[in-house]
Design a protein around this motif. Sequence first.
Motif, PDB file in Angstrom:
ATOM      1  N   ALA A  64       3.977   5.186  17.372  1.00  0.00           N
ATOM      2  CA  ALA A  64       3.336   3.941  16.950  1.00  0.00           C
ATOM      3  C   ALA A  64       2.066   4.227  16.146  1.00  0.00           C
ATOM      4  CB  ALA A  64       3.018   3.077  18.165  1.00  0.00           C
ATOM      5  N   ARG A  65       1.321   5.253  16.576  1.00  0.00           N
ATOM      6  CA  ARG A  65       0.096   5.595  15.837  1.00  0.00           C
ATOM      7  C   ARG A  65       0.424   6.098  14.439  1.00  0.00           C
ATOM      8  NH1 ARG A  65      -4.879   6.577  17.752  1.00  0.00           N
ATOM      9  NH2 ARG A  65      -4.094   6.749  19.896  1.00  0.00           N
ATOM     10  N   TYR A  66       1.441   6.953  14.321  1.00  0.00           N
ATOM     11  CA  TYR A  66       1.829   7.453  13.001  1.00  0.00           C
ATOM     12  C   TYR A  66       2.289   6.314  12.095  1.00  0.00           C
ATOM     13  CZ  TYR A  66       1.735  12.091  15.181  1.00  0.00           C
ATOM     14  OH  TYR A  66       1.344  13.238  15.823  1.00  0.00           O
ATOM     15  N   GLU A  67       3.055   5.402  12.651  1.00  0.00           N
ATOM     16  CA  GLU A  67       3.520   4.265  11.858  1.00  0.00           C
ATOM     17  C   GLU A  67       2.349   3.408  11.394  1.00  0.00           C
ATOM     18  OE1 GLU A  67       6.285   2.238  14.307  1.00  0.00           O
ATOM     19  OE2 GLU A  67       7.929   3.671  13.975  1.00  0.00           O
ATOM     20  N   ARG A  68       1.349   3.242  12.258  1.00  0.00           N
ATOM     21  CA  ARG A  68       0.189   2.444  11.867  1.00  0.00           C
ATOM     22  C   ARG A  68      -0.589   3.112  10.744  1.00  0.00           C
ATOM     23  NH1 ARG A  68      -1.954   2.164  16.461  1.00  0.00           N
ATOM     24  NH2 ARG A  68      -3.615   3.713  16.288  1.00  0.00           N
ATOM     25  N   VAL A  69      -0.771   4.439  10.818  1.00  0.00           N
ATOM     26  CA  VAL A  69      -1.496   5.151   9.765  1.00  0.00           C
ATOM     27  C   VAL A  69      -0.736   5.071   8.446  1.00  0.00           C
ATOM     28  CG1 VAL A  69      -2.294   7.424   9.010  1.00  0.00           C
ATOM     29  CG2 VAL A  69      -2.666   6.693  11.366  1.00  0.00           C
ATOM     30  N   LEU A  70       0.574   5.320   8.475  1.00  0.00           N
ATOM     31  CA  LEU A  70       1.360   5.239   7.249  1.00  0.00           C
ATOM     32  C   LEU A  70       1.351   3.830   6.670  1.00  0.00           C
ATOM     33  CD1 LEU A  70       4.455   7.484   8.090  1.00  0.00           C
ATOM     34  CD2 LEU A  70       2.551   8.003   6.569  1.00  0.00           C
ATOM     35  N   GLY A  71       1.386   2.827   7.552  1.00  0.00           N
ATOM     36  CA  GLY A  71       1.334   1.454   7.080  1.00  0.00           C
ATOM     37  C   GLY A  71       0.018   1.137   6.388  1.00  0.00           C
ATOM     38  N   LYS A  72      -1.091   1.625   6.934  1.00  0.00           N
ATOM     39  CA  LYS A  72      -2.391   1.403   6.301  1.00  0.00           C
ATOM     40  C   LYS A  72      -2.482   2.105   4.954  1.00  0.00           C
ATOM     41  CE  LYS A  72      -5.080   0.754  10.556  1.00  0.00           C
ATOM     42  NZ  LYS A  72      -6.185   1.291  11.401  1.00  0.00           N
ATOM     43  N   VAL A  73      -1.991   3.349   4.889  1.00  0.00           N
ATOM     44  CA  VAL A  73      -2.023   4.081   3.619  1.00  0.00           C
ATOM     45  C   VAL A  73      -1.140   3.394   2.587  1.00  0.00           C
ATOM     46  CG1 VAL A  73      -1.413   6.262   2.502  1.00  0.00           C
ATOM     47  CG2 VAL A  73      -2.563   6.276   4.731  1.00  0.00           C
ATOM     48  N   TYR A  74       0.025   2.947   3.014  1.00  0.00           N
ATOM     49  CA  TYR A  74       0.958   2.268   2.099  1.00  0.00           C
ATOM     50  C   TYR A  74       0.348   0.973   1.567  1.00  0.00           C
ATOM     51  CZ  TYR A  74       5.059  -0.484   0.748  1.00  0.00           C
ATOM     52  OH  TYR A  74       5.949  -1.281   0.072  1.00  0.00           O
ATOM     53  N   THR A  75      -0.265   0.177   2.443  1.00  0.00           N
ATOM     54  CA  THR A  75      -0.853  -1.088   2.016  1.00  0.00           C
ATOM     55  C   THR A  75      -2.042  -0.865   1.090  1.00  0.00           C
ATOM     56  OG1 THR A  75      -0.175  -2.110   4.098  1.00  0.00           O
ATOM     57  CG2 THR A  75      -1.867  -3.238   2.831  1.00  0.00           C
ATOM     58  N   ALA A  76      -2.914   0.089   1.458  1.00  0.00           N
ATOM     59  CA  ALA A  76      -4.090   0.354   0.630  1.00  0.00           C
ATOM     60  C   ALA A  76      -3.691   0.871  -0.745  1.00  0.00           C
ATOM     61  CB  ALA A  76      -5.006   1.346   1.332  1.00  0.00           C
ATOM     62  N   THR A  77      -2.727   1.798  -0.791  1.00  0.00           N
ATOM     63  CA  THR A  77      -2.319   2.374  -2.072  1.00  0.00           C
ATOM     64  C   THR A  77      -1.652   1.336  -2.956  1.00  0.00           C
ATOM     65  OG1 THR A  77      -1.992   4.509  -0.974  1.00  0.00           O
ATOM     66  CG2 THR A  77      -0.998   4.214  -3.146  1.00  0.00           C
ATOM     67  N   GLY A  78      -0.764   0.537  -2.380  1.00  0.00           N
ATOM     68  CA  GLY A  78      -0.100  -0.496  -3.167  1.00  0.00           C
ATOM     69  C   GLY A  78      -1.073  -1.534  -3.693  1.00  0.00           C
ATOM     70  N   GLY A  79      -2.012  -1.968  -2.837  1.00  0.00           N
ATOM     71  CA  GLY A  79      -3.004  -2.931  -3.297  1.00  0.00           C
ATOM     72  C   GLY A  79      -3.893  -2.373  -4.391  1.00  0.00           C
ATOM     73  N   TYR A  80      -4.276  -1.111  -4.244  1.00  0.00           N
ATOM     74  CA  TYR A  80      -5.122  -0.482  -5.262  1.00  0.00           C
ATOM     75  C   TYR A  80      -4.394  -0.391  -6.602  1.00  0.00           C
ATOM     76  CZ  TYR A  80      -7.428   3.246  -7.848  1.00  0.00           C
ATOM     77  OH  TYR A  80      -8.026   3.987  -8.835  1.00  0.00           O
ATOM     78  N   LEU A  81      -3.135   0.042  -6.581  1.00  0.00           N
ATOM     79  CA  LEU A  81      -2.398   0.192  -7.835  1.00  0.00           C
ATOM     80  C   LEU A  81      -2.149  -1.152  -8.498  1.00  0.00           C
ATOM     81  CD1 LEU A  81       0.163   2.933  -6.785  1.00  0.00           C
ATOM     82  CD2 LEU A  81      -1.856   3.200  -8.215  1.00  0.00           C
ATOM     83  N   GLY A  82      -1.829  -2.160  -7.693  1.00  0.00           N
ATOM     84  CA  GLY A  82      -1.633  -3.487  -8.274  1.00  0.00           C
ATOM     85  C   GLY A  82      -2.900  -4.033  -8.904  1.00  0.00           C
ATOM     86  N   GLY A  83      -4.021  -3.907  -8.190  1.00  0.00           N
ATOM     87  CA  GLY A  83      -5.276  -4.370  -8.755  1.00  0.00           C
ATOM     88  C   GLY A  83      -5.716  -3.573  -9.963  1.00  0.00           C
TER      89      GLY A  83
END
Length: 353
Positions: A189-208
Amino acid sequence: MGSPSQVTLKTTFTVCFAVLAVVTLAVLIVKAEVALILTGLAALIAVALNHLVVLLMRLRMKRGPAITLVLSVLLFALVTVALWVIPSALTQVQALVEQAPGLVAEFRASRFFRWLDAHFHILQQLRRQDRSPSELASGALPPLLHAVTGAFSLAGAAVTVGFLVVFMLVFGPGLVRRMLSQALPERRARYERVLGKVYTATGGYLGGLSLICSINATLTTTFLAIIGMPYFLPLGIMSGFSSMIPYAGPIMAGGAITLLTLATGGLWKAMATFIYFILYGQLEGNVLAPLVFRRTVHVDPLLTLFAVVFFAELAGIIGAVLAVPLVAAAQIIVRELLLVRREKLGERVPPVP
């Protein structure tokens, strides 16, 4: 008799193996620098496109057709830009190259350059670096060969990144799930949470970031066309791409475009261009950039500048572009490690009554 050594043979072999592994990893990173850069660039593009794929999947579309639709729209957009924008831009670039010697001569005759030369002796420094005509003639062929090989290398890199993006979109999620399934259940669960945060941050950054680059290119191209700049299209595109390097990119592009405007359009147009880039810098720095950096990656501006300088030294322009997502991912991982440490300390230290 002295006491026996506490360092066992197993410990010695373990330390030696760890040192050898670190050295081997460092050598592989140095040797595979280009491959790592292309893979990182493809991963960023795949993450950005995967957000669109997931959005289509929420609209009850299967993943395969969603990937096909996203890649088709992207290919259509690239072909449209290539057919409409690139020919005009190349025409203006060719005209700029042909007029470059005259522009340099006009700039040398300007008052501004004479003032610089009087204080910093620029012409004297340039004469020291001049070579004889025979040396220039003998050195003309290698740059030409470098240009041809560089064009083929760029085309090969683009094709490689394209295939990597497609394979990452198709097989990437399954690979991540299989890797997470190998983790311990209490840590999954911890690994999934970290990957989810990295995925969301990276996608938001690239879109912006894509939005910021588009706004920069559109506004700069329009402004340069209004003031009658003859090379407004390639300069506007260059200004748009400069926003991919946070903070430092627009400043360097604005300075270069202002100097070129001074050489081609005179002092008043150069002053107008300087004022425009000052105002646009305020818009990007105080309105657009906070929407991207503070709401997606949460990276401090000073840390962002350090990362840009460091990764630009390691991998050039692509390193500067990849700096913010890499630092954001590292920041998320470090925070999670500190959280784990605090949890362990909380278990060991008894609560205060």
